[in-house]
Design an enzyme around this catalytic site. Sequence first.
Site, short mmCIF file in Angstrom:
data_model
loop_
_atom_site.label_atom_id
_atom_site.label_comp_id
_atom_site.label_asym_id
_atom_site.label_seq_id
_atom_site.Cartn_x
_atom_site.Cartn_y
_atom_site.Cartn_z
N ARG A 37 -33.73 1.75 -41.02
CA ARG A 37 -33.66 3.18 -40.71
C ARG A 37 -32.30 3.79 -41.02
O ARG A 37 -32.14 5.00 -41.01
CB ARG A 37 -34.02 3.41 -39.23
N ALA A 74 -29.12 -10.22 -37.53
CA ALA A 74 -29.83 -10.63 -38.75
C ALA A 74 -30.77 -9.55 -39.26
O ALA A 74 -31.24 -9.62 -40.40
CB ALA A 74 -30.60 -11.92 -38.49
N TYR A 125 5.77 15.88 -52.54
CA TYR A 125 5.04 14.62 -52.66
C TYR A 125 6.05 13.49 -52.73
O TYR A 125 6.88 13.43 -53.65
CB TYR A 125 4.15 14.58 -53.91
N LEU A 167 -26.92 -11.04 -32.01
CA LEU A 167 -28.00 -10.94 -33.00
C LEU A 167 -27.65 -9.89 -34.04
O LEU A 167 -27.45 -8.72 -33.71
CB LEU A 167 -29.32 -10.55 -32.31
N ASN A 217 -36.56 -2.74 -21.50
CA ASN A 217 -35.65 -3.85 -21.77
C ASN A 217 -34.52 -3.37 -22.68
O ASN A 217 -34.76 -2.92 -23.80
CB ASN A 217 -36.47 -4.96 -22.46
N GLY A 253 -38.07 -12.36 -36.21
CA GLY A 253 -38.05 -11.83 -34.85
C GLY A 253 -36.86 -12.34 -34.04
O GLY A 253 -36.18 -13.29 -34.43
N THR A 254 -36.64 -11.68 -32.90
CA THR A 254 -35.46 -12.01 -32.09
C THR A 254 -35.52 -13.43 -31.51
O THR A 254 -34.49 -14.05 -31.27
CB THR A 254 -35.30 -11.00 -30.93
N SER A 295 15.22 22.55 -54.32
CA SER A 295 13.79 22.84 -54.45
C SER A 295 13.31 22.59 -55.87
O SER A 295 14.07 22.73 -56.83
CB SER A 295 13.54 24.31 -54.10
C1 UD1 Z 1 -35.81 -5.53 -29.00
C2 UD1 Z 1 -36.64 -6.10 -27.84
C3 UD1 Z 1 -37.16 -4.92 -26.98
C4 UD1 Z 1 -35.97 -4.12 -26.47
C5 UD1 Z 1 -35.11 -3.64 -27.64
C6 UD1 Z 1 -33.84 -3.02 -27.10
C7 UD1 Z 1 -37.69 -8.08 -28.77
C8 UD1 Z 1 -38.94 -8.71 -29.25
N1 UD1 Z 1 -37.75 -6.83 -28.36
O1 UD1 Z 1 -36.71 -4.76 -29.78
O2 UD1 Z 1 -37.89 -5.44 -25.86
O3 UD1 Z 1 -36.45 -3.00 -25.75
O4 UD1 Z 1 -34.72 -4.74 -28.48
O5 UD1 Z 1 -33.06 -2.53 -28.14
O6 UD1 Z 1 -36.67 -8.73 -28.71
N2 UD1 Z 1 -32.69 -9.38 -35.04
C9 UD1 Z 1 -32.41 -10.60 -35.61
N3 UD1 Z 1 -33.40 -11.26 -36.27
C10 UD1 Z 1 -34.67 -10.75 -36.37
C11 UD1 Z 1 -34.94 -9.51 -35.76
C12 UD1 Z 1 -33.92 -8.85 -35.11
O7 UD1 Z 1 -31.29 -11.08 -35.54
O8 UD1 Z 1 -35.53 -11.41 -36.98
C13 UD1 Z 1 -31.59 -8.66 -34.37
C14 UD1 Z 1 -31.34 -7.30 -34.96
O9 UD1 Z 1 -30.36 -7.36 -35.98
C15 UD1 Z 1 -30.85 -6.52 -33.74
C16 UD1 Z 1 -31.54 -7.22 -32.56
O10 UD1 Z 1 -31.96 -8.46 -33.04
O11 UD1 Z 1 -29.44 -6.63 -33.58
C17 UD1 Z 1 -32.71 -6.43 -32.04
O12 UD1 Z 1 -33.65 -6.28 -33.07
P1 UD1 Z 1 -34.59 -5.03 -33.20
O13 UD1 Z 1 -35.43 -5.18 -34.37
O14 UD1 Z 1 -33.80 -3.79 -33.03
O15 UD1 Z 1 -35.50 -5.23 -31.91
P2 UD1 Z 1 -36.41 -4.14 -31.25
O16 UD1 Z 1 -37.71 -4.12 -31.96
O17 UD1 Z 1 -35.69 -2.89 -31.09
MG MG Z 2 -33.76 -2.06 -31.88
#
Ligand code: UD1
Ligand code: MG
Length: 430
Positions: free
Chosen positions: A15, A10, A339, A8, A164, A81-82, A378
């Site tokens: 931050r 995206a 150099y 993942l 998690n 979202g993930t 030199s």
């Molecule tokens: C996620 C988990 C959380 C876990 C944490 C660990 C979910 C809903 N929550 O939260 O339970 O404790 O990771 O680090 O999964 N990403 C995408 N597309 C998106 C959003 C995110 O590809 O739309 C990718 C991000 O680039 C990243 C990863 O997913 O590599 C995790 O995303 P992030 O936003 O950090 O998730 P957390 O809110 O930290």
């Molecule tokens: Mg995270």
Amino acid sequence: MSISVIILAAGQGTRMKSTTPKVLHEISGKSMLFHAIDAAQALSDDITVILYHQAQRIQEEIEAHYEGITFHLQDASNYPGTGGALRGVKVKHTRALILNGDMPLITPDSLHALTTPEADITMSVIEMPNPTGYGRVVISEGKVHEIVEEKDCIPAQKAIKTVNAGVYCIRRELLERYIPLLSNENTQAEYYLTDIIKMAVAEGYTIHPAIVPEVEFKGVNSRLDLAHAEEMMQRRIKEAWMMAGVSMRLPETIYIDSRATFEGECFIENGVSIQGESRIITSHIKTYSIIEQSHIENSSVGPLGRIRPLSTIKDTHIGNFVEVKKSTLTGVKAGHLAYIGDATIREGTNLGAGVITCNYDGKKKYQTIIGKNVFVGSDTQIVAPVTIEDDVMIAAGTTVNQNLHKGDLAISRAKMRTIKNFFYKFFGEK
Ligand code: UD1
Ligand code: MG
């Protein structure tokens, strides 16, 4: 290799406060995403990277370094979202390992541990004294029930310290069935991948929790995290090389790129920085020297030597304040203050203090070729392009602006003169 990997990558990574996508920030000379891809390649031949923010830039970067990676563009405006990230993803093997692109410290061993024993779903968990920011894992009677994101937690769930870590191994068939069923009815209005856990539990599947090391699975979210991850990675790289027979004096002061390699007996003194794909063979790199993307063999460099990219240094001694760039030196001595750029220099040649190859005329760079057994006095300037044959002697202070032939002496100097007693006329008697 009967497992697929989905990375993942995206997310925006706000931050980091950077115009560079988060996953392209580097740790020990390699982007975080490449560290993750390298770990994934150790156990899979089917890797899919999910992209959205700056997708093109990240894809181009990956394609410049790897072959055979599959890309999937997330429909992030409709399915954020993930969980949304995984919509429509097709994998080759019957199980998929899902990990994040911002976990540069993850090792193939830890990933392997998540894939064995074979289970319907294995999820990574960490026990954390301060679980802020992570999804909480609700476990009762020894069984995982669900993951609740921090923003959706009721107070009792917030107190849970089992979190998690965000890496899962799941049967493809379950993934393909659950992903389209996810909803976004939660505080963040996102499609959570984590919700597949409660769907699987409802259907009677057992979730296998695997406790993983926090240092490896902690995601990098800020530049502070990045710096901490760099420290961990450096420690790991240097420990591995020391175990392989490289001596390091005060290793905590040394920087070594993840792509650098060592062979034979090498000694690296304190404060040395070895960057890029450098290859060091049976050599001594002395205090505060910098080696960038170069090949050093049977040589000593420094203290305070600087070898810039694409140099090859063999059987050579480089001393303090000598800068070498894109040059090949074989059997050369350059002890002090020089150099050497765009040059090829052969066996037995000695470069005195203050020798400079004038390789740039303000428009183009030119080559300097120096043969065997040349004595360069030199403070000599060598105005390239120039070829100096074997067995040539160049007097101190000479400006060489034409080719020199075997056996020549080159000398260019204003004739020196003396004026008797000038000192006393100027300053008077002391
Ligand atoms: C996620 C988990 C959380 C876990 C944490 C660990 C979910 C809903 N929550 O939260 O339970 O404790 O990771 O680090 O999964 N990403 C995408 N597309 C998106 C959003 C995110 O590809 O739309 C990718 C991000 O680039 C990243 C990863 O997913 O590599 C995790 O995303 P992030 O936003 O950090 O998730 P957390 O809110 O930290
Ligand atoms: Mg995270």
